[in-house]
Design a protein around this motif. Structure first.
Motif, PDB file in Angstrom:
ATOM      1  N   SER A 145       1.392 -19.797 -23.486  1.00 35.77           N
ATOM      2  CA  SER A 145       2.193 -20.694 -24.339  1.00 35.77           C
ATOM      3  C   SER A 145       3.736 -20.778 -25.175  1.00 35.77           C
ATOM      4  O   SER A 145       5.161 -21.027 -24.669  1.00 35.77           O
ATOM      5  N   GLY A 146       3.658 -19.327 -25.346  1.00 34.36           N
ATOM      6  CA  GLY A 146       4.927 -18.878 -25.804  1.00 34.36           C
ATOM      7  C   GLY A 146       5.928 -18.790 -24.779  1.00 34.36           C
ATOM      8  O   GLY A 146       6.774 -18.957 -25.097  1.00 34.36           O
ATOM      9  N   TYR A 147       5.617 -17.913 -23.392  1.00 33.92           N
ATOM     10  CA  TYR A 147       6.272 -17.876 -22.938  1.00 33.92           C
ATOM     11  C   TYR A 147       6.833 -19.114 -22.242  1.00 33.92           C
ATOM     12  O   TYR A 147       8.314 -19.550 -21.488  1.00 33.92           O
ATOM     13  N   ASN A 149       7.151 -22.191 -23.655  1.00 35.68           N
ATOM     14  CA  ASN A 149       8.176 -22.429 -24.206  1.00 35.68           C
ATOM     15  C   ASN A 149       9.830 -21.583 -23.991  1.00 35.68           C
ATOM     16  O   ASN A 149      10.675 -22.134 -24.098  1.00 35.68           O
ATOM     17  N   LEU A 152      10.946 -23.124 -20.983  1.00 35.58           N
ATOM     18  CA  LEU A 152      11.514 -24.439 -20.674  1.00 35.58           C
ATOM     19  C   LEU A 152      13.045 -24.263 -21.888  1.00 35.58           C
ATOM     20  O   LEU A 152      14.108 -25.029 -21.525  1.00 35.58           O
ATOM     21  N   ARG A 153      13.571 -23.039 -22.558  1.00 33.24           N
ATOM     22  CA  ARG A 153      14.373 -23.280 -23.680  1.00 33.24           C
ATOM     23  C   ARG A 153      15.854 -22.756 -22.427  1.00 33.24           C
ATOM     24  O   ARG A 153      16.981 -23.209 -23.194  1.00 33.24           O
ATOM     25  N   THR A 170      11.663 -28.834 -26.696  1.00 36.71           N
ATOM     26  CA  THR A 170      10.380 -28.589 -25.489  1.00 36.71           C
ATOM     27  C   THR A 170       9.427 -29.713 -25.991  1.00 36.71           C
ATOM     28  O   THR A 170       8.860 -29.575 -24.930  1.00 36.71           O
ATOM     29  N   ASP A 171       9.505 -30.089 -26.527  1.00 31.49           N
ATOM     30  CA  ASP A 171       8.235 -31.258 -27.127  1.00 31.49           C
ATOM     31  C   ASP A 171       8.640 -31.865 -26.222  1.00 31.49           C
ATOM     32  O   ASP A 171       7.410 -32.652 -25.933  1.00 31.49           O
ATOM     33  N   ARG A 174       7.976 -30.616 -22.052  1.00 29.03           N
ATOM     34  CA  ARG A 174       6.038 -30.821 -22.345  1.00 29.03           C
ATOM     35  C   ARG A 174       5.592 -32.009 -21.923  1.00 29.03           C
ATOM     36  O   ARG A 174       4.781 -32.103 -21.317  1.00 29.03           O
ATOM     37  N   ASP A 199       0.575 -22.845 -19.947  1.00 28.49           N
ATOM     38  CA  ASP A 199       0.887 -23.307 -21.371  1.00 28.49           C
ATOM     39  C   ASP A 199      -0.818 -22.308 -21.686  1.00 28.49           C
ATOM     40  O   ASP A 199      -1.250 -22.184 -23.240  1.00 28.49           O
TER      41      ASP A 199
END
Length: 283
Positions: A145-147, A149, A152-153, A170-171, A174, A199
């Motif tokens: 999930s962190g990767y 994000n 997505l950034r 990012t929300d 998603r 994720d």
């Protein structure tokens, strides 16, 4: 050029139920002492890591370890579009590649993964009916999930540079993925199936059932394993996994804009597998 006595890699397409996958096979020099399937990192990190993967594969082959470099669905020269790839499909690719290598060598194959490829290796090891012989993890991503994000950034940063806004951050991205929308990010099409698989992948809950060599690239020799990585290692050990940690000072070649090598990582990996082979022979 290859190591002395090492023939050039054999390039071929491996037929799988999901389509052909491009592979490079590095045959072992002399008696086969083991086998590894290499799982590349994600998106542009794959391209930046090709040289290091080739150097390490040749070094392993010179030690008698057969190596199969696999391009996953939609990656490199394999069939399919990146946007149609899925986490489960990539796991099927790994199973097919491992089966081919085990038939070729007569050895139970291990998995060698870099970054997100290392997290894939851990997931395969946890789910497979037969665990791999070993895991060699280079700078593993531990929390998908962190990767995700972070990837997505990259899209948000591109939109800001183009004069736009972050559009909900990012929300919002998603939510678009959950609604079935694919996203164009840094030249790659990220589909909902792959995003959902990344994720949900969490190494902390997936203690592998085999010997693990965790190789971490650090900025200087005296640097310890980062705290987040150390917590995963300790969790695995408490769950009964045998984890050996190796620190290698050098550059983060998978993220460097130019091609750079990390000789200390190759040396640490060679030593780790040589040590493991010697222990197995003495057992």
């Amino acid at each position: 050029m290859g190591a002395p006595g090492h023939a050039p890699a054999d390039a071929f397409f491996l037929d799988t139920a999901d389509g052909p996958r491009f592979c490079l096979y590095h045959a072992p020099v002399g008696e086969c002492r083991g086998a590894l399937v290499y799982l590349h990192p994600f998106a542009e990190e794959m391209n930046r890591s090709r040289r290091m993967a080739a150097l390490q594969a040749r070094a392993f082959a010179a030690q008698g370890i057969a190596v199969l470099l696999l391009d996953l669905h939609g990656c490199g020269d394999s069939a399919g579009d990146f946007g149609d790839a899925s986490w489960d499909g990539w796991l099927r690719d790994i199973a097919a590649a491992r089966g081919w290598l085990e038939t070729k060598t007569g050895c139970t194959a291990g998995l060698w993964g870099l970054r997100l490829g290392a997290l894939l290796a851990v997931c395969h090891a946890q789910r497979a009916p037969r665990p791999p012989a070993r895991l060699l993890l280079w700078q593993p991503v531990t929390i998908g999930s962190g990767y995700l994000n972070g990837f997505l950034r990259l899209k948000l940063a591109g939109e800001l540079l183009a004069g736009g806004s972050d559009s909900g951050g990012t929300d919002a991205l998603r939510e678009a993925l959950k609604a079935g929308e694919s996203l164009e990010i840094a030249g790659y099409t990220l589909g909902p199936a792959l995003a959902d698989g990344i994720d949900g992948a969490d190494a902390r809950a997936l203690a592998p059932r085999c010997t693990i060599d965790w190789c971490e690239v650090v900025a200087a020799p005296e640097r310890p394993l980062p705290p987040a990585a150390a917590r995963v290692v300790e969790t695995w050990r408490l769950q009964g996994s045998r984890v050996n940690v190796h620190l290698a000072a050098g550059p983060q070649f998978w993220a460097a804009p130019e091609t750079v090598d990390c000789p200390n990582l190759i040396a640490a990996s060679n030593a780790a597998l040589t040590h493991n082979a010697a222990k197995a022979a003495d057992a």
